[in-house]
Design an enzyme around this catalytic site. Structure first.
Site, PDB file in Angstrom:
ATOM      1  N   HIS A 100      64.971  34.179  11.019  1.00 37.06           N
ATOM      2  CA  HIS A 100      64.123  34.249  12.218  1.00 37.06           C
ATOM      3  C   HIS A 100      64.714  35.270  13.190  1.00 37.06           C
ATOM      4  CE1 HIS A 100      62.246  33.132  16.008  1.00 37.06           C
ATOM      5  NE2 HIS A 100      61.282  32.608  15.277  1.00 37.06           N
ATOM      6  N   GLU A 172      56.511  37.934  11.666  1.00 33.55           N
ATOM      7  CA  GLU A 172      56.571  37.501  13.057  1.00 33.55           C
ATOM      8  C   GLU A 172      57.063  38.656  13.923  1.00 33.55           C
ATOM      9  OE1 GLU A 172      56.991  32.884  12.878  1.00 33.55           O
ATOM     10  OE2 GLU A 172      58.912  33.821  13.294  1.00 33.55           O
TER      11      GLU A 172
HETATM   12  P1  PGA Z   1      55.855  30.801  19.169  1.00 32.19           P
HETATM   13  O1  PGA Z   1      57.060  30.884  18.137  1.00 32.19           O
HETATM   14  O2  PGA Z   1      54.657  30.291  18.401  1.00 32.19           O
HETATM   15  O3  PGA Z   1      56.317  29.843  20.226  1.00 32.19           O
HETATM   16  O4  PGA Z   1      55.636  32.182  19.697  1.00 32.19           O
HETATM   17  C1  PGA Z   1      56.840  31.423  16.878  1.00 32.19           C
HETATM   18  C2  PGA Z   1      58.109  31.573  16.102  1.00 32.19           C
HETATM   19  O5  PGA Z   1      59.171  31.863  16.679  1.00 32.19           O
HETATM   20  O6  PGA Z   1      58.070  31.401  14.875  1.00 32.19           O
END
Ligand code: PGA
Length: 276
Positions: A100, A172
């Site tokens: 992540h 992401e």
């Molecule tokens: P968020 O987080 O939906 O709060 O933007 C997404 C993530 O970090 O996977």
């Protein structure tokens, strides 16, 4: 996705939630999971402290998969503060989130370490959920696909198309995540998701999208070609928030399954990925 493939809808709580919260959330989810969400594969990634407790509530038979937010690349040893893939599996996880952007930014998860963690996860028989994404600067410069391709390529080095379970990639964009994130439009993400699916689809179970997913934008994101699901943070940090998103996705898929002539243009476009 081809016939039989599921749309993955899941959440990581990040560093949030007490054991009491975790048990209550899991119990509520379990109560609704009996009826299921047709076409959906729900998954939950709580903090490591809550894995075993949540697992005890959800297993067996809820159909909700459980994941860890991180695991080490070595099997055991003098790695203070870390958890091995075997330990998170022991606590009930079958998924391991890896790389992540918050881990890449704050905890030294380089492409090389992400790759080692992917291999360790696969060796343990668990499914890696590899997060990739470009910075705002790279997005502005039109380098999203290039940056993300390099990240996925490194993460999957040595992983073959016959690997089971096959990894999942969550695209992401860093600029779209969290309280300061800007919601991505389908146009913002379509080309990058398509690139991941084209280049690496034969080795992946699915390509998910994550970053400020919420009830307003979920169905439009699921309609982006090659998007196989959503990885959600804040909008699913309450049980009602997550249930709402699961219901919405499930209804949307049901609607999208109606033949084109009847229900154009809400077609679910997700591609293939690995054969089962
Ligand atoms: P968020 O987080 O939906 O709060 O933007 C997404 C993530 O970090 O996977």
């Amino acid at each position: 996705m081809t016939d039989g493939s599921l749309t993955w809808i899941g959440t990581s709580w990040k560093m949030n939630g007490s054991l009491a919260f975790a048990r209550a959330y899991a119990t509520g989810l379990r109560a609704r999971a009996g009826a299921g969400w047709p076409g959906i594969q729900p998954f939950l990634i709580p903090p490591a402290t809550a894995l075993a407790a949540v697992s005890a509530v959800l297993r067996p038979g809820s159909g909700v998969l459980l994941g860890a937010q991180n695991a080490h690349w070595e099997q055991r040893g003098a790695w203070t503060g870390e958890l091995s893939v075997d330990q998170v599996a022991d606590a009930g996880a079958t998924l391991v989130e890896i790389g992540h952007s918050e881990r890449r930014a704050w905890f030294g998860d380089t492409d090389e370490l992400v790759h080692r963690k992917v291999l360790a996860t696969l060796r343990a028989g668990l499914r890696p959920l590899v997060c990739v994404g470009e910075s705002a600067e790279d997005f502005a410069a039109g380098r999203s696909a290039e940056v993300v391709t390099a990240q996925v390529s490194s993460a999957l080095a040595g992983v073959t198309p016959d690997q089971r379970p096959a990894p999942i990639v969550a695209y992401e964009p860093i600029w779209a995540i969290g309280d300061h994130g800007r919601e991505a439009t389908p146009e913002d993400i379509a080309a990058t998701v398509a690139t991941i699916a084209e280049r690496f689809g034969d080795r992946l179970e699915s390509v998910l999208y994550g970053g400020s997913v919420n009830r307003q934008n979920l169905t439009a994101i699921l309609d982006v070609p090659a998007v196989g699901g959503a990885f959600i943070g804040r909008a699913a940090w309450t049980l009602t928030g997550y249930l709402d998103l699961l219901d919405l996705a499930s209804e949307h898929l049901a609607c999208s399954d109606v033949p084109l002539a009847v229900h154009s243009p809400a077609v679910h476009h997700s591609v293939k990925l690995v054969d089962h």
